[in-house]
Design a protein around this motif. Structure first.
Motif, PDB file in Angstrom:
ATOM      1  N   TYR A   4    -141.859 -12.378  27.643  1.00 30.71           N
ATOM      2  CA  TYR A   4    -141.632 -13.164  28.852  1.00 30.71           C
ATOM      3  C   TYR A   4    -140.397 -12.563  29.499  1.00 30.71           C
ATOM      4  N   ILE A   5    -140.577 -11.915  30.640  1.00 30.52           N
ATOM      5  CA  ILE A   5    -139.437 -11.252  31.265  1.00 30.52           C
ATOM      6  C   ILE A   5    -139.318 -11.664  32.733  1.00 30.52           C
ATOM      7  N   TRP A   6    -138.141 -12.154  33.050  1.00 26.61           N
ATOM      8  CA  TRP A   6    -137.836 -12.555  34.421  1.00 26.61           C
ATOM      9  C   TRP A   6    -137.012 -11.459  35.074  1.00 26.61           C
ATOM     10  N   ARG A   7    -137.281 -11.198  36.350  1.00 32.50           N
ATOM     11  CA  ARG A   7    -136.418 -10.281  37.093  1.00 32.50           C
ATOM     12  C   ARG A   7    -135.164 -11.055  37.506  1.00 32.50           C
ATOM     13  N   HIS A   8    -134.063 -10.375  37.498  1.00 33.32           N
ATOM     14  CA  HIS A   8    -132.778 -10.975  37.870  1.00 33.32           C
ATOM     15  C   HIS A   8    -132.815 -11.546  39.299  1.00 33.32           C
ATOM     16  N   PRO A   9    -131.850 -12.400  39.653  1.00 34.86           N
ATOM     17  CA  PRO A   9    -131.787 -12.924  41.023  1.00 34.86           C
ATOM     18  C   PRO A   9    -131.441 -11.832  42.035  1.00 34.86           C
ATOM     19  N   LYS A  10    -131.761 -12.110  43.283  1.00 39.47           N
ATOM     20  CA  LYS A  10    -131.498 -11.146  44.364  1.00 39.47           C
ATOM     21  C   LYS A  10    -129.991 -10.963  44.560  1.00 39.47           C
ATOM     22  N   PRO A  11    -129.526  -9.716  44.502  1.00 40.11           N
ATOM     23  CA  PRO A  11    -128.106  -9.441  44.730  1.00 40.11           C
ATOM     24  C   PRO A  11    -127.727  -9.592  46.206  1.00 40.11           C
ATOM     25  N   LYS A  12    -126.434  -9.690  46.435  1.00 39.55           N
ATOM     26  CA  LYS A  12    -125.902  -9.790  47.798  1.00 39.55           C
ATOM     27  C   LYS A  12    -125.715  -8.387  48.376  1.00 39.55           C
ATOM     28  N   GLN A  13    -125.930  -8.258  49.661  1.00 39.95           N
ATOM     29  CA  GLN A  13    -125.591  -7.064  50.441  1.00 39.95           C
ATOM     30  C   GLN A  13    -126.086  -5.745  49.841  1.00 39.95           C
ATOM     31  N   VAL A  14    -127.379  -5.699  49.506  1.00 32.44           N
ATOM     32  CA  VAL A  14    -127.934  -4.468  48.948  1.00 32.44           C
ATOM     33  C   VAL A  14    -129.062  -3.891  49.801  1.00 32.44           C
ATOM     34  N   HIS A  15    -129.331  -4.503  50.952  1.00 35.83           N
ATOM     35  CA  HIS A  15    -130.427  -4.023  51.792  1.00 35.83           C
ATOM     36  C   HIS A  15    -130.217  -2.539  52.129  1.00 35.83           C
ATOM     37  N   GLY A  16    -131.229  -1.727  51.800  1.00 39.22           N
ATOM     38  CA  GLY A  16    -131.181  -0.296  52.100  1.00 39.22           C
ATOM     39  C   GLY A  16    -130.335   0.516  51.142  1.00 39.22           C
ATOM     40  N   LEU A  17    -129.905  -0.071  50.043  1.00 43.83           N
ATOM     41  CA  LEU A  17    -129.002   0.588  49.108  1.00 43.83           C
ATOM     42  C   LEU A  17    -129.740   1.004  47.833  1.00 43.83           C
ATOM     43  N   ARG A  29    -124.822 -19.424  42.270  1.00 47.10           N
ATOM     44  CA  ARG A  29    -125.853 -20.469  42.334  1.00 47.10           C
ATOM     45  C   ARG A  29    -127.216 -19.901  41.963  1.00 47.10           C
ATOM     46  N   LYS A  30    -127.484 -18.659  42.371  1.00 47.94           N
ATOM     47  CA  LYS A  30    -128.762 -18.029  42.031  1.00 47.94           C
ATOM     48  C   LYS A  30    -128.841 -17.728  40.531  1.00 47.94           C
ATOM     49  N   ILE A  31    -127.712 -17.346  39.955  1.00 48.72           N
ATOM     50  CA  ILE A  31    -127.640 -17.107  38.506  1.00 48.72           C
ATOM     51  C   ILE A  31    -127.982 -18.403  37.764  1.00 48.72           C
ATOM     52  N   LYS A  32    -127.321 -19.480  38.140  1.00 53.27           N
ATOM     53  CA  LYS A  32    -127.544 -20.778  37.490  1.00 53.27           C
ATOM     54  C   LYS A  32    -128.975 -21.270  37.706  1.00 53.27           C
ATOM     55  N   ARG A  33    -129.489 -21.061  38.919  1.00 56.77           N
ATOM     56  CA  ARG A  33    -130.852 -21.514  39.226  1.00 56.77           C
ATOM     57  C   ARG A  33    -131.865 -20.815  38.322  1.00 56.77           C
ATOM     58  N   LEU A  34    -131.727 -19.483  38.171  1.00 57.41           N
ATOM     59  CA  LEU A  34    -132.662 -18.760  37.305  1.00 57.41           C
ATOM     60  C   LEU A  34    -132.485 -19.199  35.851  1.00 57.41           C
ATOM     61  N   ALA A  35    -131.258 -19.340  35.400  1.00 60.22           N
ATOM     62  CA  ALA A  35    -131.023 -19.774  34.019  1.00 60.22           C
ATOM     63  C   ALA A  35    -131.649 -21.145  33.773  1.00 60.22           C
ATOM     64  N   ASN A  36    -131.497 -22.053  34.696  1.00 56.04           N
ATOM     65  CA  ASN A  36    -132.098 -23.388  34.537  1.00 56.04           C
ATOM     66  C   ASN A  36    -133.622 -23.311  34.555  1.00 56.04           C
ATOM     67  N   GLN A  37    -134.153 -22.422  35.390  1.00 60.06           N
ATOM     68  CA  GLN A  37    -135.611 -22.212  35.435  1.00 60.06           C
ATOM     69  C   GLN A  37    -136.110 -21.698  34.077  1.00 60.06           C
ATOM     70  N   ILE A  38    -135.397 -20.734  33.502  1.00 63.45           N
ATOM     71  CA  ILE A  38    -135.766 -20.183  32.191  1.00 63.45           C
ATOM     72  C   ILE A  38    -135.658 -21.260  31.112  1.00 63.45           C
ATOM     73  N   ASP A  39    -134.580 -22.023  31.145  1.00 63.72           N
ATOM     74  CA  ASP A  39    -134.388 -23.094  30.163  1.00 63.72           C
ATOM     75  C   ASP A  39    -135.532 -24.113  30.242  1.00 63.72           C
ATOM     76  N   VAL A 175    -141.988  -6.443  41.038  1.00 63.20           N
ATOM     77  CA  VAL A 175    -142.046  -7.902  40.941  1.00 63.20           C
ATOM     78  C   VAL A 175    -140.940  -8.481  41.818  1.00 63.20           C
ATOM     79  N   GLY A 176    -141.124  -9.715  42.250  1.00 62.07           N
ATOM     80  CA  GLY A 176    -140.123 -10.373  43.076  1.00 62.07           C
ATOM     81  C   GLY A 176    -138.914 -10.814  42.264  1.00 62.07           C
ATOM     82  N   TYR A 177    -137.831 -11.058  42.963  1.00 63.93           N
ATOM     83  CA  TYR A 177    -136.629 -11.569  42.303  1.00 63.93           C
ATOM     84  C   TYR A 177    -136.945 -12.905  41.633  1.00 63.93           C
ATOM     85  N   CYS A 178    -136.431 -13.090  40.439  1.00 61.72           N
ATOM     86  CA  CYS A 178    -136.594 -14.299  39.615  1.00 61.72           C
ATOM     87  C   CYS A 178    -138.031 -14.527  39.160  1.00 61.72           C
TER      88      CYS A 178
END
Length: 185
Positions: A4-17, A29-39, A175-178
Motif C-alpha cells: 500500500y503506497i501513497w504518493r507524498h502531498p503536493k509540494p509548494k512552488q514546484v511548477h515547471g521544476l 496541513r497537507k502532511i497532516k491530512r495525508l497522515a490522518n488519511q493513512i491512519d 499517480v496523483g498527489y496523496c
C-alpha cells in the motif's frame, strides 16, 4: 504480498521544476491530512501500523507525523525518487533541448551528469521489493509506504512484469498527489 503506497502531498512552488531528489517544501496541513488519511485507512482495513518512507522531507514528514499516531516509521533511501543529477532543482525550460532529446531517445539508459538512469531506478525498486518480501516476518503481511511518483510508477511496472521502457512515450502517467496504489508482488 501487498504494498500500500501513497504518493507524498503536493509540494509548494514546484511548477515547471525538475525536483527528483531535491528537497522541496510541503504545507504542514497537507502532511497532516495525508497522515490522518493513512491512519484512518489503516484502522478501517486493519493494516499494520508500520510505514516505510524515503528520507526526502515530502515523504519523511508524513512518516514522522504518523509516528505521533503510534506508527513505527522506517526511513529507507531506496524509496527515494529518481536522481536527476545536474538537472535537479532547475526549471525544465532551462534544461537543454539536446539533453531532453538524448533522454527521450535512450530512456532506459540515459542519465543527466551525476544522476541515475531508469534502469538503475528499476534495479533499486526491484531490490527493495525483494528485500521486503524476504525480511517481513509474516510472508503475506501487507507493507505500507509513502513514496514518489517515479518510484511508484516503476513499482507498478515491476509488479506487472514489465521491462524498463526504452522510449519516453512508453512511460505511464504518474499517480496523483496523496493517491493510494495497492500493488501485489
Amino acid at each position: 504480498m501487498q504494498l500500500y503506497i501513497w504518493r507524498h502531498p503536493k509540494p509548494k512552488q514546484v511548477h515547471g521544476l525538475c525536483f527528483g531528489q531535491s528537497e522541496v517544501a510541503v504545507d504542514r496541513r497537507k502532511i497532516k491530512r495525508l497522515a490522518n488519511q493513512i491512519d484512518s485507512y489503516t484502522k478501517k482495513h486493519q493494516l499494520p501500523k508500520q510505514i516505510y518512507v524515503s528520507p526526502l522531507q515530502r515523504s519523511m514528514q508524513v512518516g514522522l507525523y504518523l509516528q505521533q499516531l503510534g506508527f513505527d516509521c522506517q526511513i529507507d533511501e531506496r524509496l527515494m525518487e529518481t536522481n536527476f543529477g545536474d538537472w535537479e532543482g532547475k526549471p525544465w525550460s532551462k534544461i537543454s533541448k539536446d539533453g531532453i532529446d538524448k533522454w527521450c531517445d535512450d530512456f532506459a539508459h540515459f542519465a543527466p551528469a551525476g544522476g541515475e538512469n531508469l534502469t538503475q531506478l528499476f534495479e533499486r525498486v526491484r531490490a527493495w521489493l525483494k528485500i521486503r518480501k524476504i525480511e517481513e516476518a509474516k510472508p503475506k503481511a501487507p507493507i505500507l509506504a509513502v513514496g514518489h511518483a517515479g518510484w511508484i510508477t516503476t513499482a507498478k511496472m515491476v509488479c506487472a512484469g514489465k521491462e524498463v521502457p526504452s522510449q519516453a512515450k512508453d512511460w505511464p502517467r504518474p499517480v496523483g498527489y496523496c493517491q493510494l496504489s495497492v500493488l501485489e508482488f
